[in-house]
Design a protein around this motif. Structure first.
Motif, PDB file in Angstrom:
ATOM      1  N   MET A 138      -8.442  -2.567  -2.312  1.00  0.00           N
ATOM      2  CA  MET A 138      -7.889  -1.660  -1.312  1.00  0.00           C
ATOM      3  C   MET A 138      -6.624  -0.975  -1.841  1.00  0.00           C
ATOM      4  SD  MET A 138      -6.957  -2.545   2.654  1.00  0.00           S
ATOM      5  CE  MET A 138      -6.021  -4.003   2.181  1.00  0.00           C
ATOM      6  N   PRO A 139      -6.554   0.354  -1.773  1.00  0.00           N
ATOM      7  CA  PRO A 139      -5.321   1.057  -2.162  1.00  0.00           C
ATOM      8  C   PRO A 139      -4.176   0.709  -1.201  1.00  0.00           C
ATOM      9  CG  PRO A 139      -7.209   2.551  -2.131  1.00  0.00           C
ATOM     10  CD  PRO A 139      -7.643   1.289  -1.459  1.00  0.00           C
ATOM     11  N   LEU A 140      -2.991   0.453  -1.766  1.00  0.00           N
ATOM     12  CA  LEU A 140      -1.841   0.022  -0.970  1.00  0.00           C
ATOM     13  C   LEU A 140      -0.592   0.820  -1.354  1.00  0.00           C
ATOM     14  CD1 LEU A 140      -2.318  -3.833  -1.459  1.00  0.00           C
ATOM     15  CD2 LEU A 140      -3.021  -2.524   0.551  1.00  0.00           C
ATOM     16  N   LYS A 141       0.237   1.050  -0.362  1.00  0.00           N
ATOM     17  CA  LYS A 141       1.570   1.601  -0.612  1.00  0.00           C
ATOM     18  C   LYS A 141       2.577   0.515  -0.246  1.00  0.00           C
ATOM     19  CE  LYS A 141       4.678   5.446   0.452  1.00  0.00           C
ATOM     20  NZ  LYS A 141       4.888   6.678   1.253  1.00  0.00           N
ATOM     21  N   LEU A 142       3.367   0.079  -1.244  1.00  0.00           N
ATOM     22  CA  LEU A 142       4.259  -1.062  -1.061  1.00  0.00           C
ATOM     23  C   LEU A 142       5.714  -0.652  -1.273  1.00  0.00           C
ATOM     24  CD1 LEU A 142       2.244  -3.651  -3.206  1.00  0.00           C
ATOM     25  CD2 LEU A 142       1.998  -3.193  -0.755  1.00  0.00           C
ATOM     26  N   GLU A 143       6.580  -1.448  -0.681  1.00  0.00           N
ATOM     27  CA  GLU A 143       8.017  -1.313  -0.925  1.00  0.00           C
ATOM     28  C   GLU A 143       8.537  -2.663  -1.401  1.00  0.00           C
ATOM     29  OE1 GLU A 143      11.384   0.780   1.577  1.00  0.00           O
ATOM     30  OE2 GLU A 143      11.150  -1.310   2.257  1.00  0.00           O
ATOM     31  N   ILE A 144       9.150  -2.658  -2.590  1.00  0.00           N
ATOM     32  CA  ILE A 144       9.729  -3.892  -3.133  1.00  0.00           C
ATOM     33  C   ILE A 144      11.244  -3.828  -2.937  1.00  0.00           C
ATOM     34  CG2 ILE A 144       9.975  -5.363  -5.157  1.00  0.00           C
ATOM     35  CD1 ILE A 144       7.431  -4.210  -6.261  1.00  0.00           C
ATOM     36  N   VAL A 145      11.778  -4.842  -2.265  1.00  0.00           N
ATOM     37  CA  VAL A 145      13.217  -4.904  -1.961  1.00  0.00           C
ATOM     38  C   VAL A 145      13.843  -6.037  -2.770  1.00  0.00           C
ATOM     39  CG1 VAL A 145      14.962  -5.164  -0.162  1.00  0.00           C
ATOM     40  CG2 VAL A 145      12.757  -4.082   0.378  1.00  0.00           C
ATOM     41  N   THR A 194      -0.282   1.243  -5.436  1.00  0.00           N
ATOM     42  CA  THR A 194      -1.148   0.431  -6.288  1.00  0.00           C
ATOM     43  C   THR A 194      -2.397   0.065  -5.499  1.00  0.00           C
ATOM     44  OG1 THR A 194      -1.238  -1.573  -7.646  1.00  0.00           O
ATOM     45  CG2 THR A 194       0.011  -1.711  -5.599  1.00  0.00           C
ATOM     46  N   LYS A 195      -3.102  -0.929  -5.952  1.00  0.00           N
ATOM     47  CA  LYS A 195      -4.245  -1.440  -5.198  1.00  0.00           C
ATOM     48  C   LYS A 195      -4.436  -2.915  -5.519  1.00  0.00           C
ATOM     49  CE  LYS A 195      -7.635   0.250  -8.581  1.00  0.00           C
ATOM     50  NZ  LYS A 195      -8.822   1.110  -8.761  1.00  0.00           N
ATOM     51  N   GLU A 196      -5.232  -3.556  -4.717  1.00  0.00           N
ATOM     52  CA  GLU A 196      -5.473  -4.985  -4.896  1.00  0.00           C
ATOM     53  C   GLU A 196      -5.991  -5.268  -6.306  1.00  0.00           C
ATOM     54  OE1 GLU A 196      -6.675  -6.373  -0.362  1.00  0.00           O
ATOM     55  OE2 GLU A 196      -8.211  -5.507  -1.668  1.00  0.00           O
ATOM     56  N   GLY A 210      11.158  -6.943 -15.325  1.00  0.00           N
ATOM     57  CA  GLY A 210      10.754  -7.924 -16.329  1.00  0.00           C
ATOM     58  C   GLY A 210       9.694  -8.899 -15.857  1.00  0.00           C
ATOM     59  N   LEU A 211       9.316  -8.798 -14.606  1.00  0.00           N
ATOM     60  CA  LEU A 211       8.259  -9.660 -14.071  1.00  0.00           C
ATOM     61  C   LEU A 211       6.953  -8.878 -13.985  1.00  0.00           C
ATOM     62  CD1 LEU A 211      10.133 -11.323 -11.064  1.00  0.00           C
ATOM     63  CD2 LEU A 211       9.677 -12.359 -13.291  1.00  0.00           C
ATOM     64  N   LYS A 212       5.876  -9.613 -14.046  1.00  0.00           N
ATOM     65  CA  LYS A 212       4.565  -9.008 -13.792  1.00  0.00           C
ATOM     66  C   LYS A 212       4.054  -9.573 -12.471  1.00  0.00           C
ATOM     67  CE  LYS A 212       3.128  -7.884 -18.498  1.00  0.00           C
ATOM     68  NZ  LYS A 212       3.212  -6.433 -18.245  1.00  0.00           N
ATOM     69  N   ILE A 213       3.770  -8.665 -11.553  1.00  0.00           N
ATOM     70  CA  ILE A 213       3.327  -9.063 -10.213  1.00  0.00           C
ATOM     71  C   ILE A 213       1.883  -8.608 -10.033  1.00  0.00           C
ATOM     72  CG2 ILE A 213       3.772  -8.883  -7.746  1.00  0.00           C
ATOM     73  CD1 ILE A 213       6.654  -8.029  -8.484  1.00  0.00           C
ATOM     74  N   ARG A 214       1.011  -9.567  -9.806  1.00  0.00           N
ATOM     75  CA  ARG A 214      -0.393  -9.230  -9.535  1.00  0.00           C
ATOM     76  C   ARG A 214      -0.605  -9.205  -8.025  1.00  0.00           C
ATOM     77  NH1 ARG A 214      -2.937 -12.638 -12.579  1.00  0.00           N
ATOM     78  NH2 ARG A 214      -3.675 -11.189 -14.189  1.00  0.00           N
ATOM     79  N   ILE A 215      -0.976  -8.040  -7.513  1.00  0.00           N
ATOM     80  CA  ILE A 215      -1.236  -7.897  -6.080  1.00  0.00           C
ATOM     81  C   ILE A 215      -2.629  -8.453  -5.794  1.00  0.00           C
ATOM     82  CG2 ILE A 215      -1.349  -6.299  -4.145  1.00  0.00           C
ATOM     83  CD1 ILE A 215       1.406  -6.509  -5.497  1.00  0.00           C
ATOM     84  N   LEU A 216      -2.675  -9.563  -5.101  1.00  0.00           N
ATOM     85  CA  LEU A 216      -3.955 -10.217  -4.845  1.00  0.00           C
ATOM     86  C   LEU A 216      -4.674  -9.636  -3.635  1.00  0.00           C
ATOM     87  CD1 LEU A 216      -2.902 -13.929  -5.498  1.00  0.00           C
ATOM     88  CD2 LEU A 216      -4.018 -12.342  -7.074  1.00  0.00           C
ATOM     89  N   LYS A 217      -3.921  -9.458  -2.552  1.00  0.00           N
ATOM     90  CA  LYS A 217      -4.597  -9.032  -1.327  1.00  0.00           C
ATOM     91  C   LYS A 217      -3.599  -8.465  -0.332  1.00  0.00           C
ATOM     92  CE  LYS A 217      -7.816 -10.748   2.200  1.00  0.00           C
ATOM     93  NZ  LYS A 217      -8.513 -11.938   2.753  1.00  0.00           N
ATOM     94  N   MET A 232      -5.218   2.205   2.674  1.00  0.00           N
ATOM     95  CA  MET A 232      -6.458   2.930   2.969  1.00  0.00           C
ATOM     96  C   MET A 232      -7.537   1.911   3.309  1.00  0.00           C
ATOM     97  SD  MET A 232      -6.569   5.907   0.022  1.00  0.00           S
ATOM     98  CE  MET A 232      -8.152   6.502   0.629  1.00  0.00           C
ATOM     99  N   ASP A 233      -8.350   2.246   4.289  1.00  0.00           N
ATOM    100  CA  ASP A 233      -9.421   1.322   4.668  1.00  0.00           C
ATOM    101  C   ASP A 233     -10.280   0.993   3.454  1.00  0.00           C
ATOM    102  OD1 ASP A 233      -8.683   1.146   7.312  1.00  0.00           O
ATOM    103  OD2 ASP A 233      -9.884   2.885   7.902  1.00  0.00           O
ATOM    104  N   PRO A 234     -10.523  -0.277   3.213  1.00  0.00           N
ATOM    105  CA  PRO A 234     -11.322  -0.657   2.039  1.00  0.00           C
ATOM    106  C   PRO A 234     -12.780  -0.233   2.193  1.00  0.00           C
ATOM    107  CG  PRO A 234     -10.916  -2.570   3.420  1.00  0.00           C
ATOM    108  CD  PRO A 234     -10.109  -1.448   4.009  1.00  0.00           C
ATOM    109  N   LEU A 235     -13.391   0.082   1.070  1.00  0.00           N
ATOM    110  CA  LEU A 235     -14.801   0.469   1.066  1.00  0.00           C
ATOM    111  C   LEU A 235     -15.665  -0.741   0.714  1.00  0.00           C
ATOM    112  CD1 LEU A 235     -14.519   3.851  -0.867  1.00  0.00           C
ATOM    113  CD2 LEU A 235     -14.760   3.525   1.600  1.00  0.00           C
TER     114      LEU A 235
END
Length: 386
Positions: free
Chosen positions: A189-196, A208-210, A218-225, A266-269
């Protein structure tokens, strides 16, 4: 008058041009059935009409009649050596031994000998036409005798009744279908995120998207869901190649801490639908399978297709199934394979039919179609009587 009518019908059915015209005519009519398929059981279905099925059987009769009189009878005459024409040449009688050495089949006939090779090509063209006739008849019978039904079944429920598209009413199935569970697999699913950043309160928006990995300080963040119901984000953090753990919304650490907010999505397909079903007949025979789109379950000649997963007006999940029964499907596939085999054999086998007609001092040679391998032709010339 009647004799003329029979003669006209006979010449028509023997005509290759008429067979080609008939085939084109059926193809043109089929365009309508392809462009305007039935959407409901009550819509017009060209392929189920007696008119179209009759056309198929008439075409089968036409091809069969043409095959018998234009191919089978001709080849029977060839095999019996009943062909003459222009004398190819006259040869000495001891040519027979050379034909034997070259693997030709020699058959004695009334007025001499028939020398043949590649007879399998003769049989292949005859069998090809027979298989085409059988395919048309089998396909027509399968369409006429086949069954098509649809049914919606709620999860954790079963039924042995479905709606028949043939009879346009509910009918009893010879087995019960039970839906154990359902699930839907979605595309990321496409996502719009805000990192604080919780230390200095700086903010950064990311699209990004899931299942994607993003870099942040310096970190790697994997967006799971993206969890829409809670408006939260589930993610994992990788630091120096090591996964620290899985978190939801916040990551707290002595060196770096941040919070991820879900701003938009966005609604997932749907990517694939799955249903776990169990089928049991009245004798207690049962089978279970996880079916999905284009991966049906077969049970006692029936095919159960998954065509829909949804929720009713009360929010209860259900499964839409299509049930088909094609009694001659395997026979159709076998005939298709046989047709392909005959088509493969035909161009790679050379066929020779040579008639040696007895004469006082040797043989007169007659060649069917007068197409000979150069080596065979040279051999014949060496025995030619000048």
């Amino acid at each position: 008058m009647l004799a003329k009518a029979f003669k006209f019908i006979d010449s028509l059915l023997k005509s290759t041009n008429f067979a080609i015209f008939f085939m084109i005519f059926i193809g043109v009519i089929s365009i309508y059935g392809t462009l305007f398929p039935p959407r409901t059981p009550f819509d017009f279905n060209l392929y189920k009409t007696p008119f179209f099925i009759s056309l198929l059987f008439l075409f089968a009769i036409n091809v069969g009649y043409c095959c018998y009189f234009r191919i089978i009878r001709v080849y029977v005459a060839i095999i019996k050596g009943k062909f003459t024409g222009k004398v190819f040449c006259s040869v000495k009688k001891d040519i027979l031994e050379n034909f034997k050495k070259r693997g030709f089949k020699i058959k004695q006939i009334e007025d001499g000998y028939l020398v043949s090779k590649g007879i399998v090509k003769t049989y292949s063209i005859v069998l090809l036409h027979i298989f085409i006739v059988l395919l048309i008849i089998t396909a027509g019978l399968s369409s006429y005798l086949g069954f098509l039904g649809t049914v919606n079944i709620h999860e954790k429920n079963g039924t042995d009744i479905c709606f028949s598209w043939n009879e346009k009413k509910d009918v009893l199935l010879p087995f019960n279908i039970y839906i154990n569970s359902t699930r839907i697999d979605y595309y990321p699913m496409p996502l719009k995120l805000e990192i604080v950043n919780l230390k200095d309160n700086t903010k950064k928006e990311i699209i990004t998207k899931e299942r994607e990995v993003i870099d942040y300080n310096g970190l790697k963040i994997r967006i799971l869901k993206g969890v829409i119901e809670r408006k939260s984000v589930v993610f994992s953090v990788l630091y120096n190649g090591t996964e620290i753990g899985t978190f939801e919304n916040e990551f707290l650490h002595e060196n770096f801490s941040f919070k991820i907010k879900l701003l938009a999505y966005m609604d997932p397909l749907p990517r694939q639908f799955y249903a776990d079903i169990t089928i049991q007949d009245r004798m207690g025979n049962r089978d279970s399978k996880t079916i999905n789109i284009n991966n049906p379950m077969e049970f006692q000649g029936y095919r159960i297709y998954l065509i829909d997963i949804g929720k009713d007006d009360f929010g209860f999940p259900y499964v839409g199934l299509q049930i088909t029964y094609e009694p001659m499907l395997r026979m159709i596939w076998i005939i298709c394979v046989l047709i392909i085999l005959t088509l493969i054999i035909y161009p790679f086998v050379n066929e020779y039919h040579i008639k040696l007609k007895n004469e006082d001092n040797g043989f007169n040679i007659f060649v069917w179609k007068e197409i000979l391998d150069p080596a065979v032709l040279d051999m014949i010339r060496t025995y030619e009587i000048k």
